[in-house]
Design an enzyme around this catalytic site. Structure first.
Site, short mmCIF file in Angstrom:
data_model
loop_
_atom_site.label_atom_id
_atom_site.label_comp_id
_atom_site.label_asym_id
_atom_site.label_seq_id
_atom_site.Cartn_x
_atom_site.Cartn_y
_atom_site.Cartn_z
N SER A 197 0.84 -1.19 0.00
CA SER A 197 0.00 0.00 0.00
C SER A 197 0.88 1.24 0.00
CB SER A 197 -0.90 0.00 1.24
OG SER A 197 -1.68 1.17 1.28
N GLY A 198 0.62 2.16 -0.94
CA GLY A 198 1.41 3.38 -1.04
C GLY A 198 2.60 3.27 -1.96
N THR A 200 -1.97 2.55 -8.00
CA THR A 200 -3.09 3.25 -8.62
C THR A 200 -2.61 4.20 -9.71
OG1 THR A 200 -4.42 3.10 -6.60
CG2 THR A 200 -5.05 4.78 -8.20
N ASN A 237 -0.47 6.27 2.48
CA ASN A 237 -0.79 6.73 1.12
C ASN A 237 -1.95 7.72 1.18
OD1 ASN A 237 -1.26 7.02 -1.60
ND2 ASN A 237 -1.63 4.85 -2.00
N SER A 290 -5.04 6.09 -1.31
CA SER A 290 -4.97 4.63 -1.31
C SER A 290 -6.26 4.01 -1.83
CB SER A 290 -4.69 4.12 0.11
OG SER A 290 -4.70 2.71 0.15
N SER A 291 -6.13 3.08 -2.76
CA SER A 291 -7.31 2.34 -3.23
C SER A 291 -7.77 1.40 -2.14
CB SER A 291 -6.97 1.54 -4.49
OG SER A 291 -6.63 2.37 -5.55
N GLY A 305 -2.38 -3.25 -1.93
CA GLY A 305 -1.25 -4.11 -1.67
C GLY A 305 -1.22 -4.70 -0.28
N GLU A 357 -0.64 -5.44 3.47
CA GLU A 357 -0.75 -4.49 4.59
C GLU A 357 -0.34 -5.14 5.91
OE1 GLU A 357 -4.26 -1.50 2.98
OE2 GLU A 357 -4.72 -2.88 4.62
#
Length: 1106
Positions: free
Chosen positions: A133-134, A138, A183, A186-187, A411, A413
């Site tokens: 994540s981050g 995206t 992020n 973040s999605s 992603g 985590e």
């Protein structure tokens, strides 16, 4: 190639000036050699096979803001945490049509590779983007879609699909993205975007599949994080009427938004993005009424969160009934109905006639749990509806399509406290890691063994054991199976009791080295690291069910938009076991993997250089950890030992057969396997670079494949250019013949003529424009001319140099339907580049000045005060002026003004108000027009030419044997219009090529002048010869027998081949025999081919005297 010296690079540059593809490669190499190299572009080439070496290479590149690196065909992307000037239309054009190795690593190169494979091979493609994540997943997916939209075709329907594809991003991000600690955008859902293409490579539709929306974020966020963007956009960007009607105020006034204390995000303007979201709704076809319903529901969720409860007896009460009334109104529900659904739970015991119904009051905590469950369900179903609307707007209704898919799923985590959501997210990432291993490591090695390819196996970590730990059902149940069983057997227990029972079952049932059960939580040893999961809420979140009372409450809504989200039938028992969240996630992940396996994969591995989102920080420990768990070193080892490309024999031979005369155009007779071997041997491909398996051909290095692709592309290009050249010559022949006749009228009784130019054939392109890649690139920087190029030639411009005297500089002159371009080739840092000197609108030209003598000089004056007038010499001045005049008449409806005088002026520098002067003097001593500088003016000495009243030879077109036009139809010459507009309609958009000449064969201006002198002498001799024609009425008699005569004229043999570039020249083949008619000191000789009797001129140094 990298070892070439500057001299060799310059030689290659000149040689490849004809070849547009190789020119780009070598010029790029010359540039790359000058630029400081930051690590290696492809980590297959690193010197030491160590994780630390991989990390160090990424560190060097990060320090110089190089964020992309290859491992063969896998792209590694390191988040720069700042905007870099490497994205945009210019970069799209730079990578468009290029092979991966031609330019530095870039996400555009990967997108181009995927798009090119889809259009050329007709196979479905997918881009799998993975990482923490981050890490930038995206943004990577958006860049892929932007590139594909930019390079694919155009058309009303195609453009509409492109708009939906691009504009759906802000809509999905508004409802599906949020700020997290790692992020800012973040999605919080997974997205599998399938773009559908027709057989021309144009996008005609698309489909989005969403996975695992993080519903829990609606009701609760960690300190420093935010809810979904749409809530803050509504608070910041809604107009006053919506604020008043829906009770919208600042974000801090809502319980669902004020728990984390974070309301704004750096570099995110919520008010501006609100407008982008509304615009995106318009694009996908959501009308004004539906937009209001969506915003009203979003506001209703916020007000629902503000309903609070206090204890009352054995149950609870609403703290503020006014909030309940307002939330009920926004949801279209009666206040009492919503109140009862929140404060009471209906429980049915027994069956049939013995069934009893109890209205059980809820405690404040239980009522809060029901409220939050309703809010999560409303938001989740709204999000699913939005995705469905996007899909409806993109549905092509066409089954015969090819797919280019992009997978963007949040992603891996690891937080301080990890719950059910993190467990599901990390499970999906394990599945993606599994398919990466299967397709890049495991499957590759297995294929080598099956095909009998010699190769050394590579050891790697296979995470199948972790996947089995989570999703297995038999023989040993995994975590999901045990969780579902616990939910089915503890429905009457409190949530915390059910969670503790789950943990007990996990510790008792699982015997796996990657699982560790503890007192209050458990640990799973994922491929990305060990993660500790708290079991709090596991069972409730897995059940993913609403009470019937809540469903019936929402079905009573007076708003059809809200009511449609609850289609359940609560009156009938389905008899089916209710599906759980875990089951849905497992099922959808299996479907996703199945879809990915049907496509040719392209991988982007995104990495985070630090946790603080700093553009300068590179956390060595964190990056080394990512290098290890992503298995980058194992990937490098496999690529070093393996083969970059493989294809079954039939398809390989079909793809590259055109490259060898032994396989094309006549098809190869025999087995495809044998044909592939014959093909590669005929192309002199090193046998170390390929191996033949049982069913497939294997190529070791990507460079070998790129070489074959470039050869094939060059073959196609040359064939297409030949067809285009022939077709354009066919289309333009009559036009130029007509124009030549008209051109003589421009000079009639005004200017002396030269014999060669008087009868010269017009051809349009005198520089072989399409094979001049640098010139083409310059023209691409400006608006594309709407009729293609009509005239190109090498011009000469006088330049006065301090202490160096007068110098004539060669420039390229080009006329389009709207502009006159003058481009100069200049030396910059030891490399030749094209520089645009002038760009003059044809309608801005006020006059063209010429002398009354037989020279080639012109002055071109224009009314634009920012563009200087021109003085130039043009060998094809008659054609040049004719084209200019023709286009000017088409645009201005009047002829171009021309001035004939032996003294001309032009404004050579308008800023400094300098006026140039040129004088023309007749001087029989000078065969050539000689330009000299005399003070502030130029003087041109010119020999005497033909009379100004001279006319070109009349070209008689032969009659056709069949009376094609007997019926009164127009013939071809009559049907071609003489105006510029007419020419545009008959020409393709791209520039023209006529009379191909390689650079070595182009006759330079001074050679052309010497050649004209020789032709003048020859022409005079021909005119003095009296030709006797036989009488038509002579009696017929048999021809006399030929007498044996001896021709004593000197003989010549052609030492080299020569292609004629004008109608008065001879084309020679090596070994041709000729009679010598006349030599000239200029170097141009006249001769007669013995075989055909054809006479003409040719260079004297191309033949040998016998």
């Amino acid at each position: 190639m990298f070892g070439f010296s500057d001299t060799h690079l310059q030689i290659n540059f000149y040689f490849l000036f004809v070849n547009h593809r190789n020119l780009v490669i070598y010029v790029t190499m010359a540039y790359s050699a000058k630029k400081k190299q930051a690590g290696v572009d492809d980590m297959v080439l690193i010197s030491k096979l160590k994780d630390e070496e991989v990390m160090e290479n990424l560190k060097k590149r990060h320090a110089t803001e190089v964020i992309y690196t290859y491992i063969s065909n896998v792209l590694i992307s390191v988040n720069p945490y700042k905007a870099l000037p490497i994205f945009g239309p210019d970069q799209v054009q730079e990578y468009r049509g290029k092979f991966r190795h031609e330019l530095p690593p870039h996400i555009y190169a990967l997108a181009e590779s995927a798009y090119k494979s889809l259009t050329s091979e007709g196979e479905n493609q997918c881009v799998i983007i993975s990482g923490e994540s981050g890490a930038g997943k995206t943004e990577a997916s958006k860049l892929i879609m932007q590139y594909v939209a930019a390079v694919s075709g155009k058309g009303e329907g195609v453009e509409r699909v492109k708009r939906i594809i691009l504009d759906s991003n802000p809509l999905l991000e508004a409802f599906g993205n949020a700020k997290t600690l790692r992020n800012n955008n973040s999605s919080r859902f997974g997205k599998y975007f399938e773009i559908q293409f027709d057989n021309k490579g144009d996008p005609v539709g698309g489909k989005i599949t969403n996975y695992l929306l993080e519903k829990s974020r609606v009701i609760m966020q960690t300190q420093g994080e935010r809810n979904f963007h749409i809530f803050y956009q509504l608070c910041a960007g809604a107009d006053q009427s919506i604020r008043d009607e829906y009770g919208i105020s600042q974000a801090s006034d809502y319980h669902y938004l004020n728990q984390s204390g974070c309301y704004t995000v750096d570099n995110i303007d919520d008010a501006s993005e609100y407008n982008d979201t509304i615009k995106a709704m318009d694009t996908i076809g959501i009308n004004a009424h539906q937009r209001k319903e969506i915003l009203k529901l979003v506001a209703g969720i916020l007000w629902l969160g503000n309903i609070s409860f206090v204890e009352s007896g054995t149950g609870s009460e609403i703290s503020d009934p006014r909030i309940l009334d307002f939330a009920s109104d926004l949801l279209g529900i009666q206040s009492q109905v919503l109140k009862d659904a929140l404060l009471f739970r209906i429980i049915t015991t027994g069956f049939g006639k013995t069934a009893e119904v109890f209205n059980v009051p809820q405690t404040p905590d239980q009522a809060t749990h029901i409220r939050d469950g309703l809010a999560k369900t409303l938001y989740d179903r709204l999000f699913t509806w939005l995705v469905g609307r996007i899909n409806d707007s993109m549905d092509s209704k066409n089954q015969d399509v090819k797919l280019l898919s992009v997978l963007d799923i949040y992603g891996f985590e690891i937080f301080d406290k990890n719950g059910f959501e993190q467990f599901c997210i990390n499970y999906v990432n394990e599945k993606l890691q599994q398919i990466f291993i299967e397709l890049t490591l495991k499957a590759e090695q297995e294929e080598y063994a099956q095909e009998g390819i010699q190769w050394e196996p590579i050891k790697y970590f296979n995470n199948q054991v972790v996947v089995d730990l989570i999703e297995s059902s038999k023989p040993k149940p995994g975590i999901f199976a045990i969780l579902d069983d616990t939910c089915a057997t503890t429905h009457a227990l409190e949530s915390n009791v059910a969670d503790n029972k789950l943990l007990t079952k996990l510790k008792e049932s699982i015997d796996n080295d990657n699982f560790v059960g503890r007192n209050d939580d458990f640990i799973v040893k994922h491929y990305a690291g060990n993660v500790t999961y708290s079991v709090d809420g596991f069972t409730d979140k897995n059940k993913d069910q609403l009470y019937n009372t809540l469903i019936e409450c929402m079905q009573s809504s007076t708003m059809p938009f809200v009511k449609q989200f609850f289609p359940e039938n609560t009156r009938e028992a389905s008899g089916k076991k209710p599906t759980t969240a875990g089951f849905k996630i497992k099922q959808s992940s299996l479907e996703l993997i199945a879809a990915l396996k049907k496509c040719q994969p392209h991988y982007i591995r995104c990495m985070k250089p630090n946790e603080s989102k700093s553009s300068k920080e590179f956390d060595v420990k964190r990056m080394l950890h990512q290098v290890k768990y992503l298995g980058l070193l194992e990937n490098i080892r496999v690529r070093r030992a393996g083969y970059a490309y493989r294809q079954i024999y039939d398809k390989f031979l079909e793809r590259f057969a055109i490259l060898s005369r032994k396989t094309w155009p006549s098809p190869f007779v025999g087995e495809s396997k044998q044909g592939c071997s014959v093909l590669l041997k005929d192309l002199n491909i090193d046998e170390k670079e390929w191996q033949m398996g049982k069913t497939k051909m294997f190529l070791r290095s990507p460079e070998t494949l790129f070489d074959l692709e470039e050869r094939k592309e060059k073959k196609f290009y040359n064939s297409a250019a030949l067809v285009q050249r022939s077709f354009r010559n066919f289309k333009l022949k009559n036009y130029f013949l007509t124009m030549r006749a008209e051109a003589s009228q421009l000079y009639q009784n005004k200017k002396e003529r030269r014999r060669l130019s008087l009868n010269r054939v017009f051809s349009g392109d005198h520089v072989n424009y399409l094979n001049n890649a640098q010139l083409v690139e310059v023209m691409k920087q400006y608006e594309k001319p709407e009729g293609g190029l009509l005239f190109t030639d090498v011009l000469m411009v006088p330049v006065k140099k301090l202490l160096r005297g007068l110098k004539l500089v060669n420039v390229f002159g080009m006329v389009t339907s709207s502009h006159l371009y003058v481009v100069e080739r200049v030396l910059v840092k030891k490399q030749f580049v094209m520089n645009l000197n002038h760009r003059i609108k044809i309608t801005d030209i006020t006059s063209v000045g010429m002398s009354c003598l037989c020279d080639n000089w012109l002055t071109i004056c224009n009314k634009n005060e920012n563009v200087d007038d021109l003085l130039l010499e043009c060998e094809n001045k008659t054609e040049f002026l004719a084209v200019l005049n023709d286009q000017y008449k088409a645009l201005e409806k009047k002829p171009l003004q021309t001035c004939f005088d032996n003294k001309l002026t032009w404004r050579s520098n308008k800023k400094k108000k300098k006026v140039g002067q040129i004088e023309f003097v007749k001087d029989p001593k000078h065969k050539l027009a000689l330009l000299t500088a005399a003070g502030n003016k130029y003087i041109v000495n010119v020999a005497e030419g033909l009379s100004p009243a001279s006319q070109p030879r009349t070209i008689v077109r032969p009659e056709r044997k069949r009376a094609a036009n007997a019926g009164g139809g127009l013939n071809r010459s009559q049907s071609i219009k003489k105006t510029g507009a007419g020419l545009q309609s008959s020409l393709p958009m791209s520039p023209n090529i006529h009379n191909y000449q390689s650079p070595n064969e182009v006759v330079q201006p001074h050679q052309q002048k010497l050649k004209e002198q020789q032709l003048d002498v020859i022409q005079e001799k021909k005119e003095s010869t009296v030709q006797v024609k036989s009488t038509a009425n002579a009696p017929s008699r048999p021809p006399p027998l030929p007498r044996k005569t001896t021709d004593n004229r000197p003989k010549l043999r052609a030492a080299y081949g020569y292609d004629a570039t004008a109608g008065d020249e001879l084309t020679l083949k090596e070994g041709d025999l000729l009679y010598l008619i006349e030599k000239d000191p200029s170097g141009w000789w006249e001769g007669e081919l013995i075989a055909t009797g054809k006479r003409g001129l040719f260079p004297g140094n191309y033949v040998q005297e016998l």
